[in-house]
Design a protein around this motif. Structure first.
Motif, PDB file in Angstrom:
ATOM      1  N   ALA A  16       4.158 -23.374   4.405  1.00 32.74           N
ATOM      2  CA  ALA A  16       4.437 -22.550   3.227  1.00 32.74           C
ATOM      3  C   ALA A  16       4.294 -21.062   3.562  1.00 32.74           C
ATOM      4  N   LEU A  17       3.272 -20.713   4.327  1.00 35.09           N
ATOM      5  CA  LEU A  17       3.076 -19.313   4.716  1.00 35.09           C
ATOM      6  C   LEU A  17       4.199 -18.826   5.625  1.00 35.09           C
ATOM      7  N   ARG A  18       4.622 -19.659   6.545  1.00 31.13           N
ATOM      8  CA  ARG A  18       5.720 -19.307   7.454  1.00 31.13           C
ATOM      9  C   ARG A  18       6.974 -18.981   6.653  1.00 31.13           C
ATOM     10  N   ASN A  19       7.284 -19.803   5.681  1.00 33.38           N
ATOM     11  CA  ASN A  19       8.454 -19.568   4.832  1.00 33.38           C
ATOM     12  C   ASN A  19       8.313 -18.278   4.026  1.00 33.38           C
ATOM     13  N   ALA A  20       7.119 -18.010   3.510  1.00 28.60           N
ATOM     14  CA  ALA A  20       6.882 -16.797   2.718  1.00 28.60           C
ATOM     15  C   ALA A  20       7.014 -15.542   3.578  1.00 28.60           C
ATOM     16  N   VAL A  21       6.493 -15.582   4.794  1.00 28.19           N
ATOM     17  CA  VAL A  21       6.587 -14.435   5.698  1.00 28.19           C
ATOM     18  C   VAL A  21       8.050 -14.174   6.059  1.00 28.19           C
ATOM     19  N   GLU A  22       8.776 -15.222   6.423  1.00 29.37           N
ATOM     20  CA  GLU A  22      10.197 -15.058   6.756  1.00 29.37           C
ATOM     21  C   GLU A  22      10.983 -14.488   5.577  1.00 29.37           C
ATOM     22  N   ALA A  23      10.728 -14.979   4.382  1.00 29.87           N
ATOM     23  CA  ALA A  23      11.440 -14.494   3.195  1.00 29.87           C
ATOM     24  C   ALA A  23      11.151 -13.022   2.955  1.00 29.87           C
ATOM     25  N   ARG A  24       9.905 -12.615   3.132  1.00 30.82           N
ATOM     26  CA  ARG A  24       9.538 -11.206   2.919  1.00 30.82           C
ATOM     27  C   ARG A  24      10.197 -10.312   3.965  1.00 30.82           C
ATOM     28  N   ILE A  25      10.235 -10.754   5.219  1.00 31.53           N
ATOM     29  CA  ILE A  25      10.890  -9.975   6.271  1.00 31.53           C
ATOM     30  C   ILE A  25      12.376  -9.823   5.956  1.00 31.53           C
ATOM     31  N   ARG A  26      13.005 -10.906   5.565  1.00 34.93           N
ATOM     32  CA  ARG A  26      14.439 -10.841   5.236  1.00 34.93           C
ATOM     33  C   ARG A  26      14.697  -9.912   4.049  1.00 34.93           C
ATOM     34  N   GLN A  27      13.769  -9.892   3.092  1.00 31.98           N
ATOM     35  CA  GLN A  27      13.887  -8.977   1.952  1.00 31.98           C
ATOM     36  C   GLN A  27      13.858  -7.526   2.446  1.00 31.98           C
ATOM     37  N   LYS A  28      12.954  -7.231   3.374  1.00 27.90           N
ATOM     38  CA  LYS A  28      12.878  -5.878   3.928  1.00 27.90           C
ATOM     39  C   LYS A  28      14.158  -5.514   4.660  1.00 27.90           C
ATOM     40  N   LEU A  29      14.779  -6.494   5.306  1.00 29.08           N
ATOM     41  CA  LEU A  29      15.998  -6.239   6.072  1.00 29.08           C
ATOM     42  C   LEU A  29      17.253  -6.284   5.204  1.00 29.08           C
ATOM     43  N   SER A  66      18.225 -12.867  13.190  1.00 25.02           N
ATOM     44  CA  SER A  66      17.461 -13.054  14.424  1.00 25.02           C
ATOM     45  C   SER A  66      16.002 -13.419  14.178  1.00 25.02           C
ATOM     46  N   ILE A  67      15.550 -13.346  12.944  1.00 27.72           N
ATOM     47  CA  ILE A  67      14.156 -13.633  12.619  1.00 27.72           C
ATOM     48  C   ILE A  67      13.921 -15.132  12.708  1.00 27.72           C
ATOM     49  N   SER A  68      12.895 -15.498  13.453  1.00 31.41           N
ATOM     50  CA  SER A  68      12.527 -16.908  13.536  1.00 31.41           C
ATOM     51  C   SER A  68      11.012 -17.013  13.550  1.00 31.41           C
ATOM     52  N   SER A  69      10.539 -18.142  13.146  1.00 33.97           N
ATOM     53  CA  SER A  69       9.099 -18.376  13.166  1.00 33.97           C
ATOM     54  C   SER A  69       8.843 -19.825  13.520  1.00 33.97           C
ATOM     55  N   SER A  70       7.629 -20.053  13.974  1.00 30.10           N
ATOM     56  CA  SER A  70       7.242 -21.411  14.335  1.00 30.10           C
ATOM     57  C   SER A  70       5.768 -21.605  14.025  1.00 30.10           C
ATOM     58  N   ILE A  71       5.403 -22.845  13.951  1.00 30.77           N
ATOM     59  CA  ILE A  71       4.001 -23.198  13.765  1.00 30.77           C
ATOM     60  C   ILE A  71       3.508 -23.730  15.097  1.00 30.77           C
ATOM     61  N   ASP A  72       2.480 -23.100  15.614  1.00 29.06           N
ATOM     62  CA  ASP A  72       1.872 -23.524  16.872  1.00 29.06           C
ATOM     63  C   ASP A  72       0.619 -24.320  16.542  1.00 29.06           C
ATOM     64  N   ASP A  73       0.582 -25.552  16.997  1.00 28.66           N
ATOM     65  CA  ASP A  73      -0.530 -26.450  16.693  1.00 28.66           C
ATOM     66  C   ASP A  73      -0.936 -27.168  17.981  1.00 28.66           C
ATOM     67  N   ASP A  74      -2.070 -26.768  18.539  1.00 29.13           N
ATOM     68  CA  ASP A  74      -2.535 -27.395  19.776  1.00 29.13           C
ATOM     69  C   ASP A  74      -3.568 -28.496  19.516  1.00 29.13           C
ATOM     70  N   GLY A  75      -3.717 -28.874  18.261  1.00 29.53           N
ATOM     71  CA  GLY A  75      -4.672 -29.911  17.908  1.00 29.53           C
ATOM     72  C   GLY A  75      -6.019 -29.368  17.480  1.00 29.53           C
ATOM     73  N   SER A  76      -6.355 -28.156  17.923  1.00 27.11           N
ATOM     74  CA  SER A  76      -7.632 -27.568  17.521  1.00 27.11           C
ATOM     75  C   SER A  76      -7.443 -26.283  16.719  1.00 27.11           C
ATOM     76  N   ALA A  77      -6.239 -25.738  16.747  1.00 28.89           N
ATOM     77  CA  ALA A  77      -5.955 -24.515  16.001  1.00 28.89           C
ATOM     78  C   ALA A  77      -4.505 -24.532  15.533  1.00 28.89           C
ATOM     79  N   VAL A  78      -4.269 -23.877  14.410  1.00 25.15           N
ATOM     80  CA  VAL A  78      -2.927 -23.755  13.851  1.00 25.15           C
ATOM     81  C   VAL A  78      -2.622 -22.265  13.724  1.00 25.15           C
ATOM     82  N   ALA A  79      -1.458 -21.865  14.206  1.00 29.25           N
ATOM     83  CA  ALA A  79      -1.055 -20.463  14.127  1.00 29.25           C
ATOM     84  C   ALA A  79       0.418 -20.385  13.766  1.00 29.25           C
ATOM     85  N   ILE A  80       0.793 -19.270  13.178  1.00 31.92           N
ATOM     86  CA  ILE A  80       2.191 -19.016  12.831  1.00 31.92           C
ATOM     87  C   ILE A  80       2.671 -17.864  13.701  1.00 31.92           C
ATOM     88  N   SER A  81       3.800 -18.042  14.361  1.00 36.54           N
ATOM     89  CA  SER A  81       4.405 -16.987  15.176  1.00 36.54           C
ATOM     90  C   SER A  81       5.728 -16.593  14.543  1.00 36.54           C
TER      91      SER A  81
END
Length: 148
Positions: free
Chosen positions: A21-34, A49-64
């Motif tokens: 949900a956060l990944r989608n919200a961040v992408e939407a806000r960036i696209r609004q700025k653009l 060109s904007i893309s995002s991903s969820i990085d999940d190594d099993g012990s941590a979750v991050a959004i890029s």
């Protein structure tokens, strides 16, 4: 003494669910700025060109989130200077532009270079959304602890 147990996998799963949900919200806000808020849309290539991903190594979750494949993306985000360069007609016999109240035609022109101000769309979005992101992560952890 208080005995407290929690299911780490439930917390991890809640963070993973919230990340989408956060990944989608961040992408939407960036696209609004653009789309005119920070930069005027011309071709839409930068927004596309904007893309995002969820990085999940099993012990941590991050959004890029990033922009790739658009040569001018970094100079728009951070600002900078372009060197003097020639602009040559490629798809037509001549360039046309307005000068001195009329149209001027030329096969090439010498551009003196430019100073481009920073027009942040990535870093500014993350900065603006920091509180919202932090709150969403906290809420996800609290909900997982209540139900876990």
């Amino acid at each position: 003494m208080i005995d407290f147990e929690f299911d780490a996998s439930a917390v991890h799963d809640a963070l993973r669910d919230q990340a989408d949900a956060l990944r989608n919200a961040v992408e939407a806000r960036i696209r609004q700025k653009l789309s005119g808020e920070v930069l005027q849309t011309r071709s839409g290539a930068l927004a596309d060109s904007i893309s995002s991903s969820i990085d999940d190594d099993g012990s941590a979750v991050a959004i890029s989130t990033s922009s790739a494949g658009v040569p001018y993306a970094a100079i728009q985000e951070f600002g900078g200077k372009t060197a003097a360069h020639d602009i040559v007609a490629v798809k037509a016999k001549a360039l046309v532009f307005s000068a001195g109240g009329g149209e001027v035609f030329a096969r090439s022109v010498r551009h003196p270079g430019s100073t481009i101000p920073a027009r942040s769309y990535l870093v500014s979005t993350l900065s603006e959304m920091c509180g919202e992101i932090e709150s969403a992560w906290k809420q996800a952890v609290l909900e997982s602890l209540r139900h876990g």
